[in-house]
Design an enzyme around this catalytic site. Structure first.
Site, short mmCIF file in Angstrom:
data_model
loop_
_atom_site.label_atom_id
_atom_site.label_comp_id
_atom_site.label_asym_id
_atom_site.label_seq_id
_atom_site.Cartn_x
_atom_site.Cartn_y
_atom_site.Cartn_z
N HIS A 52 33.80 56.70 16.77
CA HIS A 52 32.66 56.66 17.70
C HIS A 52 32.34 58.07 18.20
O HIS A 52 31.16 58.45 18.29
CB HIS A 52 32.96 55.75 18.90
CG HIS A 52 32.86 54.29 18.61
ND1 HIS A 52 31.73 53.69 18.09
CD2 HIS A 52 33.76 53.28 18.81
CE1 HIS A 52 31.94 52.40 17.97
NE2 HIS A 52 33.16 52.12 18.39
N GLU A 96 29.58 49.96 15.38
CA GLU A 96 30.93 49.41 15.18
C GLU A 96 31.33 49.46 13.71
O GLU A 96 32.45 49.82 13.38
CB GLU A 96 31.02 47.99 15.72
CG GLU A 96 31.00 47.90 17.23
CD GLU A 96 32.12 48.69 17.89
OE1 GLU A 96 33.28 48.59 17.43
OE2 GLU A 96 31.83 49.41 18.86
N HIS A 118 39.37 54.31 15.00
CA HIS A 118 38.07 53.66 15.22
C HIS A 118 37.37 54.32 16.42
O HIS A 118 36.18 54.65 16.34
CB HIS A 118 38.28 52.17 15.47
CG HIS A 118 37.06 51.45 15.95
ND1 HIS A 118 36.16 50.87 15.09
CD2 HIS A 118 36.58 51.24 17.20
CE1 HIS A 118 35.18 50.33 15.81
NE2 HIS A 118 35.42 50.54 17.08
N GLU A 119 38.09 54.51 17.50
CA GLU A 119 37.50 55.12 18.70
C GLU A 119 37.12 56.58 18.44
O GLU A 119 36.09 57.05 18.92
CB GLU A 119 38.45 55.00 19.89
CG GLU A 119 38.77 53.57 20.29
CD GLU A 119 37.54 52.71 20.55
OE1 GLU A 119 36.50 53.23 21.00
OE2 GLU A 119 37.61 51.49 20.28
#
Length: 159
Positions: free
Chosen positions: A23, A97, A19-20
């Site tokens: 980003h 997100e 997930h990071e």
């Protein structure tokens, strides 16, 4: 991150890391830095105009323009502008997100991402179903139920 290692399985930690990385791959941090810089520049430009604008001081009964009073008045006014900008900024953050969640699911699996989100939700004592208007105004991240719903919908795209 050290609490993640102790509380999550390896696959859940991998999903959070993915997930990071999402980003980073989608340049969310860079985009937010540029947006923030632009907003700061606009704020300083407005401050420069307001400090020199005599009608502003007359409206408050202060007489001649002065930098300290201009800063005080700007501080009072800027909060009202930020109040209206906050929902847009939170909408953008929530959009990012969802994109990072989608990236994580595409690189790992839905089950790991879902259980990782649930564990983070429990650890952070999140509200399961806040009022939609409250969430839209104050939350920079989607709620747990919104994220899980989006992840499940994303799974249809993958198959």
């Amino acid at each position: 991150y050290d609490t993640l290692i102790g509380q999550m399985t390896a696959s859940e930690s991998t999903a959070v890391l993915a997930h990071e990385i999402g980003h980073s791959r989608k340049r969310h941090v860079l985009k937010m830095i540029i947006l923030s810089s632009l907003m700061i520049a606009i704020g300083f430009f407005a401050l420069n105009l307001l400090i020199q604008w005599p009608p502003l001081y007359d409206a408050f009964g202060l007489g001649q323009p002065s930098t300290p009073m201009g800063l005080l008045i700007f501080n009072l006014i800027s909060g009202h502008i930020i109040f209206w900008a906050k929902p847009f900024l939170n909408w953008l953050s929530r959009k990012y997100e969802y994109e990072a969640d989608g990236y994580a699911v595409s690189q790992t699996d839905i089950a790991s991402m879902t259980t990782a989100l649930i564990k983070l939700f429990e650890k952070n004592l999140g509200t399961l179903s806040p009022h939609p208007l409250y969430s839209a105004y104050y939350y920079s991240h989607p709620t747990l139920l919104e994220r899980i719903g989006a992840i499940k919908n994303y799974s249809y795209v993958l198959t």
